[in-house]
Motif scaffolding. Structure first.
Motif, PDB file in Angstrom:
ATOM      1  N   ARG A   5       0.839  -1.204   0.000  1.00 22.93           N
ATOM      2  CA  ARG A   5       0.000   0.000   0.000  1.00 22.93           C
ATOM      3  C   ARG A   5       0.870   1.250   0.000  1.00 22.93           C
ATOM      4  NH1 ARG A   5      -3.752  -0.012   4.904  1.00 22.93           N
ATOM      5  NH2 ARG A   5      -4.697  -1.741   3.751  1.00 22.93           N
ATOM      6  N   ASP A   6       1.949   1.221   0.764  1.00 21.00           N
ATOM      7  CA  ASP A   6       2.881   2.349   0.768  1.00 21.00           C
ATOM      8  C   ASP A   6       3.502   2.553  -0.609  1.00 21.00           C
ATOM      9  OD1 ASP A   6       2.371   2.714   3.454  1.00 21.00           O
ATOM     10  OD2 ASP A   6       4.194   1.707   4.140  1.00 21.00           O
ATOM     11  N   GLU A   7       3.777   1.447  -1.295  1.00 15.46           N
ATOM     12  CA  GLU A   7       4.350   1.526  -2.643  1.00 15.46           C
ATOM     13  C   GLU A   7       3.373   2.166  -3.619  1.00 15.46           C
ATOM     14  OE1 GLU A   7       5.039  -2.057  -5.410  1.00 15.46           O
ATOM     15  OE2 GLU A   7       7.013  -1.710  -4.509  1.00 15.46           O
ATOM     16  N   VAL A   8       2.106   1.769  -3.527  1.00 14.17           N
ATOM     17  CA  VAL A   8       1.076   2.347  -4.391  1.00 14.17           C
ATOM     18  C   VAL A   8       0.912   3.836  -4.102  1.00 14.17           C
ATOM     19  CG1 VAL A   8      -1.382   2.323  -4.963  1.00 14.17           C
ATOM     20  CG2 VAL A   8      -0.140   0.163  -4.708  1.00 14.17           C
ATOM     21  N   ARG A   9       0.865   4.183  -2.810  1.00 13.81           N
ATOM     22  CA  ARG A   9       0.734   5.583  -2.420  1.00 13.81           C
ATOM     23  C   ARG A   9       1.910   6.405  -2.944  1.00 13.81           C
ATOM     24  NH1 ARG A   9       0.825   4.927   2.655  1.00 13.81           N
ATOM     25  NH2 ARG A   9      -1.392   5.072   3.163  1.00 13.81           N
ATOM     26  N   ALA A  14       4.067  10.418  -6.699  1.00 14.71           N
ATOM     27  CA  ALA A  14       5.121  10.838  -7.625  1.00 14.71           C
ATOM     28  C   ALA A  14       4.572  11.264  -8.983  1.00 14.71           C
ATOM     29  CB  ALA A  14       6.136   9.708  -7.801  1.00 14.71           C
ATOM     30  N   ILE A  15       3.504  10.609  -9.445  1.00 16.47           N
ATOM     31  CA  ILE A  15       2.998  10.898 -10.790  1.00 16.47           C
ATOM     32  C   ILE A  15       1.808  11.850 -10.784  1.00 16.47           C
ATOM     33  CG2 ILE A  15       3.763   8.603 -11.542  1.00 16.47           C
ATOM     34  CD1 ILE A  15       0.777   7.805 -11.662  1.00 16.47           C
ATOM     35  N   ALA A  16       1.391  12.310  -9.605  1.00 11.85           N
ATOM     36  CA  ALA A  16       0.123  13.042  -9.483  1.00 11.85           C
ATOM     37  C   ALA A  16       0.027  14.240 -10.417  1.00 11.85           C
ATOM     38  CB  ALA A  16      -0.087  13.479  -8.035  1.00 11.85           C
ATOM     39  N   VAL A  73     -21.138  13.725  -4.524  1.00 11.84           N
ATOM     40  CA  VAL A  73     -20.024  12.780  -4.573  1.00 11.84           C
ATOM     41  C   VAL A  73     -19.020  13.050  -3.456  1.00 11.84           C
ATOM     42  CG1 VAL A  73     -18.176  11.830  -6.007  1.00 11.84           C
ATOM     43  CG2 VAL A  73     -20.292  12.649  -7.079  1.00 11.84           C
ATOM     44  N   LEU A  74     -18.618  11.969  -2.810  1.00 15.76           N
ATOM     45  CA  LEU A  74     -17.489  11.982  -1.886  1.00 15.76           C
ATOM     46  C   LEU A  74     -16.363  11.195  -2.520  1.00 15.76           C
ATOM     47  CD1 LEU A  74     -15.971  12.244   0.835  1.00 15.76           C
ATOM     48  CD2 LEU A  74     -17.242  10.213   1.601  1.00 15.76           C
ATOM     49  N   GLY A  75     -15.189  11.803  -2.652  1.00 14.32           N
ATOM     50  CA  GLY A  75     -14.032  11.118  -3.199  1.00 14.32           C
ATOM     51  C   GLY A  75     -13.074  10.699  -2.101  1.00 14.32           C
ATOM     52  N   VAL A  76     -12.600   9.462  -2.176  1.00 15.57           N
ATOM     53  CA  VAL A  76     -11.621   8.931  -1.220  1.00 15.57           C
ATOM     54  C   VAL A  76     -10.434   8.399  -2.003  1.00 15.57           C
ATOM     55  CG1 VAL A  76     -11.154   7.113   0.459  1.00 15.57           C
ATOM     56  CG2 VAL A  76     -13.302   8.360   0.563  1.00 15.57           C
ATOM     57  N   ASP A  77      -9.233   8.738  -1.552  1.00 13.00           N
ATOM     58  CA  ASP A  77      -8.047   8.215  -2.216  1.00 13.00           C
ATOM     59  C   ASP A  77      -6.921   8.025  -1.217  1.00 13.00           C
ATOM     60  OD1 ASP A  77      -7.271   7.790  -5.279  1.00 13.00           O
ATOM     61  OD2 ASP A  77      -5.472   8.434  -4.209  1.00 13.00           O
ATOM     62  N   LEU A  78      -6.045   7.075  -1.544  1.00  9.37           N
ATOM     63  CA  LEU A  78      -4.906   6.741  -0.702  1.00  9.37           C
ATOM     64  C   LEU A  78      -3.779   7.759  -0.804  1.00  9.37           C
ATOM     65  CD1 LEU A  78      -3.748   4.353   1.088  1.00  9.37           C
ATOM     66  CD2 LEU A  78      -2.793   3.435  -1.040  1.00  9.37           C
ATOM     67  N   SER A  79      -3.682   8.436  -1.954  1.00 12.02           N
ATOM     68  CA  SER A  79      -2.538   9.282  -2.266  1.00 12.02           C
ATOM     69  C   SER A  79      -2.783  10.753  -1.934  1.00 12.02           C
ATOM     70  CB  SER A  79      -2.200   9.157  -3.761  1.00 12.02           C
ATOM     71  OG  SER A  79      -1.371  10.197  -4.198  1.00 12.02           O
ATOM     72  N   PRO A  80      -2.032  11.320  -0.997  1.00 11.62           N
ATOM     73  CA  PRO A  80      -2.150  12.755  -0.727  1.00 11.62           C
ATOM     74  C   PRO A  80      -1.817  13.604  -1.952  1.00 11.62           C
ATOM     75  CG  PRO A  80      -0.953  11.665   1.048  1.00 11.62           C
ATOM     76  CD  PRO A  80      -1.085  10.660  -0.058  1.00 11.62           C
ATOM     77  N   HIS A 121      -5.077  -2.446  -8.199  1.00 15.76           N
ATOM     78  CA  HIS A 121      -3.843  -2.580  -7.436  1.00 15.76           C
ATOM     79  C   HIS A 121      -4.020  -3.473  -6.210  1.00 15.76           C
ATOM     80  CE1 HIS A 121      -2.055   0.298 -10.077  1.00 15.76           C
ATOM     81  NE2 HIS A 121      -2.894   1.245  -9.719  1.00 15.76           N
ATOM     82  N   LEU A 122      -5.157  -4.169  -6.123  1.00 15.57           N
ATOM     83  CA  LEU A 122      -5.410  -5.086  -5.020  1.00 15.57           C
ATOM     84  C   LEU A 122      -5.130  -6.515  -5.445  1.00 15.57           C
ATOM     85  CD1 LEU A 122      -8.793  -3.783  -3.540  1.00 15.57           C
ATOM     86  CD2 LEU A 122      -6.458  -3.120  -2.911  1.00 15.57           C
TER      87      LEU A 122
END
Length: 215
Positions: A5-9, A14-16, A73-80, A121-122
């Motif tokens: 999960r840290d790798e995905v985040r 990095a690409i955001a 809509v509520l958006g949730v994401d792992l990546s800050p 990614h799961l």
């Protein structure tokens, strides 16, 4: 799970900025893909709902699409990093940081959940966890829509990102529609629609879309 999960985040952080600049809206989607999203909107509204969760919202482009079609809509994401792009480009959206396997959302609080290329990614063991979370946050009769690359096995997408100058590691899981539909049924969902289309443009893989609902 935590290290991956840290790798995905880290990869999406990095690409955001590059991602948001390259895909500010629905550029990657074919018209038929958007038709499935429109069908999802129609089914949510027909069931008397309006509140939906974009689970894995990234830079907010699909949350924007759904909002513009009348949903709340509520958006949730792992990546800050991705959330920073979403807040910059869509300041009116409601956004929260969190994982799709542990959603920061109350039980039975939404009418629909969109997993638009966010389950890829799961691992196969983590997929049921995310679907169970969708069941938890959905109200009875709620709908879920999924988009994913059709196929099998693990695919390295980090190589392509490194060609764009991003030093990241990232893999995704491709799945067949039967595997996904079986997982949805095991979670308690009823299939409403399934769409598979062949690659277009620069795509290398078929794309799959599934719409299901809770009884």
């Amino acid at each position: 799970m935590d290290s991956r999960r840290d790798e995905v985040r880290a990869a999406y952080d990095a690409i955001a900025e590059d991602y948001a600049a390259t895909f500010p809206s629905t550029e990657p989607e074919a018209p038929v893909d958007l038709a499935m999203l429109d069908h999802f909107v129609g089914r949510v509204v027909a069931a008397g709902g309006s509140r939906v969760l974009d689970a894995g919202c990234g830079s907010g482009r699909i949350a924007r699409y759904l909002t513009d079609r009348g949903l709340s809509v509520l958006g949730v994401d792992l990546s800050p990093g991705m959330l920073a792009m979403a807040r910059r480009d869509h300041p009116d959206l409601e956004l929260r940081e969190g994982s799709i396997t542990a959603l920061p959302v109350d039980d039975a609080s939404v009418d629909g959940v969109a997993f638009w290329y966010s389950l890829i990614h799961l691992t196969d063991d983590e997929l049921p966890v995310a679907l169970a979370e969708a069941v938890r946050v959905l109200r009875p009769g709620g709908h879920v829509v999924l988009a994913f690359q059709k196929g099998d096995g693990i695919h390295d997408v980090g190589a392509g990102l490194r060609e764009r100058g991003h030093d990241v590691s990232l893999v995704r899981w491709h799945r067949g529609t039967k595997q996904v539909l079986d997982a949805l049924a095991e979670a308690g969902f009823v299939k409403e629609a399934r769409l598979v289309r062949e690659p277009v443009g620069r795509e290398r893989h078929a794309q799959a879309f599934v719409l299901a609902r809770l009884p």
